[in-house]
Structure formats: C-alpha cells, structure tokens
Design a protein around this motif. Sequence first.
Motif, short mmCIF file in Angstrom:
data_model
loop_
_atom_site.label_atom_id
_atom_site.label_comp_id
_atom_site.label_asym_id
_atom_site.label_seq_id
_atom_site.Cartn_x
_atom_site.Cartn_y
_atom_site.Cartn_z
N ARG A 1 0.83 -1.20 0.00
CA ARG A 1 0.00 0.00 0.00
C ARG A 1 0.87 1.25 0.00
O ARG A 1 1.97 1.26 0.54
N GLY A 2 0.35 2.33 -0.58
CA GLY A 2 1.07 3.60 -0.54
C GLY A 2 1.12 4.16 0.87
O GLY A 2 2.07 4.86 1.23
N THR A 3 0.08 3.88 1.67
CA THR A 3 0.05 4.28 3.07
C THR A 3 -0.42 3.08 3.90
O THR A 3 -0.96 2.12 3.36
N LEU A 4 -0.23 3.16 5.20
CA LEU A 4 -0.59 2.04 6.07
C LEU A 4 -2.06 1.68 5.97
O LEU A 4 -2.43 0.51 5.95
N ARG B 1 18.76 5.26 5.39
CA ARG B 1 17.30 5.21 5.41
C ARG B 1 16.83 4.00 4.62
O ARG B 1 16.98 3.94 3.39
N VAL B 2 16.26 3.02 5.32
CA VAL B 2 15.77 1.79 4.70
C VAL B 2 14.28 1.94 4.41
O VAL B 2 13.48 2.15 5.34
N GLN B 3 13.90 1.86 3.15
CA GLN B 3 12.50 1.93 2.79
C GLN B 3 11.90 0.53 2.98
O GLN B 3 11.87 -0.29 2.07
N ALA B 4 11.42 0.27 4.21
CA ALA B 4 10.93 -1.06 4.55
C ALA B 4 9.67 -1.41 3.78
O ALA B 4 9.43 -2.58 3.45
N SER B 5 8.84 -0.44 3.52
CA SER B 5 7.64 -0.61 2.70
C SER B 5 7.33 0.75 2.09
O SER B 5 8.03 1.73 2.36
#
Length: 435
Positions: A54-57, A396-400
């Motif tokens: 998803r783009g957001t949670l 910065r890790v983009q986890a999702s």
Amino acid sequence: MRHTDVVMPSLLCLVLVNSAAVLADDAAQESAPRVVNSPDVEEREATAQDPLDRGTLTGGFWDLSDELASHGIEVTLGATNVYQANVRNGLDTHQKSGRLSGSYDLEIATDLEKLLGVAGLGLFVHGEGGWPDAEGIDEAMVGSVFGVNADAGGDRSLDIVETFFEWNQADGFLTLKVGKMDFAGVFDTSEYANDETSQFLNGALVNNPTIPFPDYCLGAIVSANLTDAWHVAAGMGDAEADGGETGFRTTFHGPDYFFYALETGFLAELAAPQGPLPGNYRLGLWYDPQPKAHSDSECEYRDDIGVYASVDQMLLKENDNPEDGQGLGMFARYGYADEKRNDISGFWSIGVQCQGLVEGRDEDVLGLGVASGIFGDCANDSFKADHESVVELYYRVQASRWMAISPGIQYVSHPGGGRATDDAVVVGTRAQIDF
C-alpha cells in the motif's frame, strides 16, 4: 492563547465541513448503477490486500483520501518515532538506555479553485503534536548547541502550527502566501538536508543556525519565477511568534517586531550521459529588529542582520529516467551573523546523499553530513571552545511504501562549546510511518 483558540480551529472546521459535504454527496449517489470494475480498480484492490504494497498504512484512510482528492481535498497523516542514546562522553552517559521521542503531522491541502471556483487559490492547514520527552536526550546527556534531535518538540496535543492561503497566478510566475506558516520551508531550503523526519536529525544539518527563523509565524511571502531558472522570494513575519499559539497576541499587541527575508536562487543543470543533473544555488539576506545580545553581554542591541548561501547539486545519476532519484548528490551551506547579537557568528555545513547504493534497494538513502558553528569572540566566557561541530551518518531503509527506518550515528565535537566536555557519540534509530 494556545491552539484551543477559535481562529485556527475554525479554519480547520471549514475544511472538515466541506469534506463532510463531499462525502454526503457521494453517499446520495450510492443508489446509482455502478460500472463493473476496470482492470485498474481490480489491480488496486488486489494490491490493498497486501499491507506492505500500500502507498500508506491504511490505504489512504481506506479509500477516503481518493474520494476527497477528487474534490480538491488532500489529507495526509504521518508519525515519526526517534530512539537515541548517548554512548560516549557528553554531559552524561549513565542513562545508556536512551530515550524515545516522537511527533505526528496532520496536513490538509484544499484546492479552492476546484472546491469553490476561486482561480489559483488554495488553503493549507498543518497540525503537529509530539510525545513524550520535551528535549529527547540532548539537554540532559549531550548539551549540544545545535540539538541532536530536531524532531523533538515536547509532549503536546495537536497544535495548528500552519494555516495559510496560497495564491498562484500567471501559470506559477507569481505566488503569494498569507497566514501562519514556516519560513524555513521557503528560505534556505536544501534538496538533501532540510527534513528531520526523513533526512538528517541534527539541527545544524536541517537548518542554518545563524538564521533566527520565527516559530510558525503570521506573515506573508511573495515569490516570483522570473525565468525558468531564476527565482526571487521576499517575506515578512512575526519575529516573536510561538508555534503553539494563533499568533495574534504577538503580532498585533505590544512591540511589533517583524522578521524579514530576501532570497534569490538559480537552477543549474549539468550535462551528463544519463541526462541533466539538477542543482539549486541560493543567496539570501535576513533582518531581525528585536533587541538581543550574545550570552556574555548585559547590553542588548537591535537591528540584527545576516547573510546565507545554500547549494545542492546532483553529481551522478544511475539512469536517464527523470523521475528516478537514484544517484549521488551534494549540499553545502554558509551563514554569517553579527557576534555582538548572536552566540554563533559563523556557520558552514557540507555533505552528500546517495540513493540506491545497494543493488535491489532503489529507494534506500545513505546520508553523510558535517556541520560547524563558530562562536563569536564576544561570548568567549560562555563558550570556552571556539566552535561546536557535528558529523552525522544515517541509512534510510524503505521497509515498505509507507514505512522507513533510519539508523544513524552522530559525533559531536565540543558539545555546548565547552572544552571541559568531551566529544559525545549519539546513536539512534528513526521510524517514519505514513498513514
């Protein structure tokens, strides 16, 4: 007055009432025949079943955002959590368990041209809150003049920190902002060092500490794009502003002190095999009439003035896709202020950002920055060292799509400008979530 005053909440309520009207209108059309889902709709529904895609949670507040956006209303909600510990020297290392701080931001952007038919006009409302520690670890354990956590704002409920109208004319040639706003979001900006929620955490790598930006003030900013590559901006705002108030008390009562800023900037594009490499070059001047003095002075002086410069430039690109940010960029800042009125009279910073450094991790970002503030000779009793410097490294890790995790480390030299305080090492992790 705090955020419980009537003015800012009233503007927020206006937007929410319009939102409710939009939803009611949509509900009234529920009985109309529906079109069979298109492939795009089916793809979105399949994606929504996997939370990580998803783009957001919440999937845009369970599709509510899409409904509002179609009528000119965009709502975003984000939260930042920061855990930090001072592991070496500074003021105190006994509390090595560290401390947790956090903030959340609610933003509502309304296109009044689409909603009310007013050409070129928009309304922006920004609410901000925080928890649970007012200063994070800095005041008790590090003692930095800059502040090792620029996101720490204290334990507070939702404050309406920004409410302003934005009017765009002549296809973006002229822009006017009027209301309560953040001057640091317009002046002395940087592509790679300007956001404590996603980039550097140390205050000296977020904003230039020689510039006395007001705290979310009532004011006005006008900017013009004179050419495709040249812009100018000028603004005035309440110099005594408190972000937790409406701003009317300090703006219209008592001594009226206004902060002024003037900036010009150029967009440069360097030629490269993968396409143009964009860069921004800014030069600015500011004026603050408030009476002020350095730490050792008993006499205050008015009419403070200073200059600054800011540069960010992409140096390498991984491919020729203009929408892809993978590559290497650099930034630098400089600032000067009068030492009779300010403790920090000189400042510089420099650093780099690399996106997509690890194969298969195209959205991950590595940042490295160095900053130094020079204390004026007039305040040498309060500051035994002639400077405070910091080095910060984060990944910065983009986890999702909706969550990023950023471990980082800071090395603070001469924290607080004291020679008796040994250099501090601060480690921590930041998590940013978009709802």
